[in-house]
Design a protein around this motif. Sequence first.
Motif, PDB file in Angstrom:
ATOM      1  N   ALA A   1      60.432  69.520 -63.297  1.00  0.00           N
ATOM      2  CA  ALA A   1      59.719  68.374 -63.852  1.00  0.00           C
ATOM      3  C   ALA A   1      60.562  67.133 -63.580  1.00  0.00           C
ATOM      4  N   THR A   2      59.887  66.025 -63.387  1.00  0.00           N
ATOM      5  CA  THR A   2      60.602  64.809 -63.003  1.00  0.00           C
ATOM      6  C   THR A   2      60.418  63.703 -64.050  1.00  0.00           C
ATOM      7  N   SER A   3      60.282  62.503 -63.597  1.00  0.00           N
ATOM      8  CA  SER A   3      60.343  61.301 -64.423  1.00  0.00           C
ATOM      9  C   SER A   3      59.540  61.346 -65.717  1.00  0.00           C
ATOM     10  N   ALA A   4      58.287  61.695 -65.649  1.00  0.00           N
ATOM     11  CA  ALA A   4      57.447  61.658 -66.852  1.00  0.00           C
ATOM     12  C   ALA A   4      58.020  62.550 -67.945  1.00  0.00           C
ATOM     13  N   CYS A   5      58.534  63.704 -67.565  1.00  0.00           N
ATOM     14  CA  CYS A   5      59.112  64.617 -68.559  1.00  0.00           C
ATOM     15  C   CYS A   5      60.501  64.163 -69.009  1.00  0.00           C
ATOM     16  N   ARG A   6      61.144  63.309 -68.241  1.00  0.00           N
ATOM     17  CA  ARG A   6      62.412  62.728 -68.702  1.00  0.00           C
ATOM     18  C   ARG A   6      62.148  61.652 -69.753  1.00  0.00           C
ATOM     19  N   GLU A   7      61.014  60.984 -69.637  1.00  0.00           N
ATOM     20  CA  GLU A   7      60.739  59.804 -70.459  1.00  0.00           C
ATOM     21  C   GLU A   7      59.855  60.045 -71.678  1.00  0.00           C
ATOM     22  N   ALA A   8      58.905  60.941 -71.593  1.00  0.00           N
ATOM     23  CA  ALA A   8      57.915  61.112 -72.670  1.00  0.00           C
ATOM     24  C   ALA A   8      58.551  61.737 -73.913  1.00  0.00           C
ATOM     25  N   THR A   9      58.245  61.172 -75.068  1.00  0.00           N
ATOM     26  CA  THR A   9      58.768  61.721 -76.315  1.00  0.00           C
ATOM     27  C   THR A   9      58.101  63.052 -76.659  1.00  0.00           C
ATOM     28  N   ASP A  10      56.933  63.315 -76.104  1.00  0.00           N
ATOM     29  CA  ASP A  10      56.234  64.578 -76.358  1.00  0.00           C
ATOM     30  C   ASP A  10      56.350  65.565 -75.185  1.00  0.00           C
ATOM     31  N   ALA A  11      57.354  65.363 -74.348  1.00  0.00           N
ATOM     32  CA  ALA A  11      57.531  66.218 -73.170  1.00  0.00           C
ATOM     33  C   ALA A  11      57.850  67.661 -73.548  1.00  0.00           C
ATOM     34  N   LYS A  12      58.567  67.882 -74.649  1.00  0.00           N
ATOM     35  CA  LYS A  12      58.944  69.252 -75.018  1.00  0.00           C
ATOM     36  C   LYS A  12      57.712  70.122 -75.241  1.00  0.00           C
ATOM     37  N   GLU A  13      56.696  69.578 -75.908  1.00  0.00           N
ATOM     38  CA  GLU A  13      55.462  70.355 -76.133  1.00  0.00           C
ATOM     39  C   GLU A  13      54.761  70.644 -74.810  1.00  0.00           C
ATOM     40  N   PHE A  14      54.719  69.635 -73.938  1.00  0.00           N
ATOM     41  CA  PHE A  14      54.096  69.814 -72.631  1.00  0.00           C
ATOM     42  C   PHE A  14      54.819  70.908 -71.847  1.00  0.00           C
ATOM     43  N   ILE A  15      56.142  70.830 -71.802  1.00  0.00           N
ATOM     44  CA  ILE A  15      56.941  71.805 -71.056  1.00  0.00           C
ATOM     45  C   ILE A  15      56.752  73.208 -71.631  1.00  0.00           C
ATOM     46  N   ARG A  16      56.727  73.311 -72.938  1.00  0.00           N
ATOM     47  CA  ARG A  16      56.521  74.617 -73.580  1.00  0.00           C
ATOM     48  C   ARG A  16      55.193  75.238 -73.137  1.00  0.00           C
ATOM     49  N   GLU A  17      54.139  74.415 -73.095  1.00  0.00           N
ATOM     50  CA  GLU A  17      52.820  74.907 -72.681  1.00  0.00           C
ATOM     51  C   GLU A  17      52.816  75.290 -71.201  1.00  0.00           C
ATOM     52  N   VAL A  18      53.444  74.493 -70.363  1.00  0.00           N
ATOM     53  CA  VAL A  18      53.521  74.802 -68.928  1.00  0.00           C
ATOM     54  C   VAL A  18      54.276  76.113 -68.713  1.00  0.00           C
ATOM     55  N   GLU A  19      55.369  76.294 -69.432  1.00  0.00           N
ATOM     56  CA  GLU A  19      56.140  77.534 -69.301  1.00  0.00           C
ATOM     57  C   GLU A  19      55.298  78.750 -69.707  1.00  0.00           C
ATOM     58  N   LYS A  20      54.483  78.578 -70.741  1.00  0.00           N
ATOM     59  CA  LYS A  20      53.609  79.660 -71.193  1.00  0.00           C
ATOM     60  C   LYS A  20      52.549  79.975 -70.128  1.00  0.00           C
ATOM     61  N   ILE A  21      51.937  78.938 -69.558  1.00  0.00           N
ATOM     62  CA  ILE A  21      50.885  79.128 -68.552  1.00  0.00           C
ATOM     63  C   ILE A  21      51.451  79.792 -67.293  1.00  0.00           C
ATOM     64  N   LEU A  22      52.603  79.322 -66.837  1.00  0.00           N
ATOM     65  CA  LEU A  22      53.175  79.801 -65.575  1.00  0.00           C
ATOM     66  C   LEU A  22      54.120  80.989 -65.754  1.00  0.00           C
ATOM     67  N   ASN A  23      54.432  81.309 -67.002  1.00  0.00           N
ATOM     68  CA  ASN A  23      55.351  82.402 -67.293  1.00  0.00           C
ATOM     69  C   ASN A  23      56.671  82.203 -66.540  1.00  0.00           C
ATOM     70  N   ALA A  24      57.198  80.990 -66.644  1.00  0.00           N
ATOM     71  CA  ALA A  24      58.449  80.638 -65.969  1.00  0.00           C
ATOM     72  C   ALA A  24      59.073  79.440 -66.674  1.00  0.00           C
ATOM     73  N   LYS A  25      60.363  79.302 -66.515  1.00  0.00           N
ATOM     74  CA  LYS A  25      61.091  78.195 -67.122  1.00  0.00           C
ATOM     75  C   LYS A  25      60.890  76.920 -66.308  1.00  0.00           C
ATOM     76  N   VAL A  26      60.757  75.808 -66.997  1.00  0.00           N
ATOM     77  CA  VAL A  26      60.664  74.494 -66.363  1.00  0.00           C
ATOM     78  C   VAL A  26      62.018  73.811 -66.492  1.00  0.00           C
ATOM     79  N   SER A  27      62.532  73.309 -65.385  1.00  0.00           N
ATOM     80  CA  SER A  27      63.782  72.546 -65.391  1.00  0.00           C
ATOM     81  C   SER A  27      63.455  71.077 -65.216  1.00  0.00           C
ATOM     82  N   VAL A  28      63.905  70.259 -66.139  1.00  0.00           N
ATOM     83  CA  VAL A  28      63.736  68.811 -66.017  1.00  0.00           C
ATOM     84  C   VAL A  28      64.965  68.301 -65.274  1.00  0.00           C
ATOM     85  N   ILE A  29      64.735  67.756 -64.091  1.00  0.00           N
ATOM     86  CA  ILE A  29      65.861  67.291 -63.275  1.00  0.00           C
ATOM     87  C   ILE A  29      66.112  65.808 -63.513  1.00  0.00           C
TER      88      ILE A  29
END
Length: 181
Positions: A42-70
Amino acid sequence: MAEGLALNGVFKKENLEKAYENIRRFAALLDISKIYERYIIATSACREATDAKEFIREVEKILNAKVSVISGEEEALLSAEGVIVEMPDAEGVVADLGGGSLELSLVTAAGDLPKITECTSFKLGYHTMLDIELSKGFNPSQMHKYLMNALSEAKAYKEKKVETLYLVGGRWKRLARLHMA
């Protein structure tokens, strides 16, 4: 994802819904193709958004994989490496324009392979600039001044003689359309 983010710090609901829909479709394609080893960044938007943790959690659940915010610097490095893979004799500045950020990388000649010597990230993405323009009511001259001030820390790029600019990211095309309108 970055649309409106600079104004209120959170993802727009409609952007989240669209993202989840596309990610579910992509997950289905990965499953059908039996691709189970997945690396998601994940890039800029996930670095900046205050609600990125919820988004990342949902993406990880959908893809069954860890998301790395670079970091922005890592994003710049990956963009430059992508250019070098396609053009091994590349030399110049790689400019990756996304929705929330602009990454610059300086690529110089270093023997057989180019060398990436600078990687910088700026909160100057396509949507970020539109949000700033809207919120501050900037005219083109004021926006130019704002951008030049923000980019003033990119001294390394000014000090080198650069003849080639490599544009990465689909937002360049959208910016061109705005300019031609």
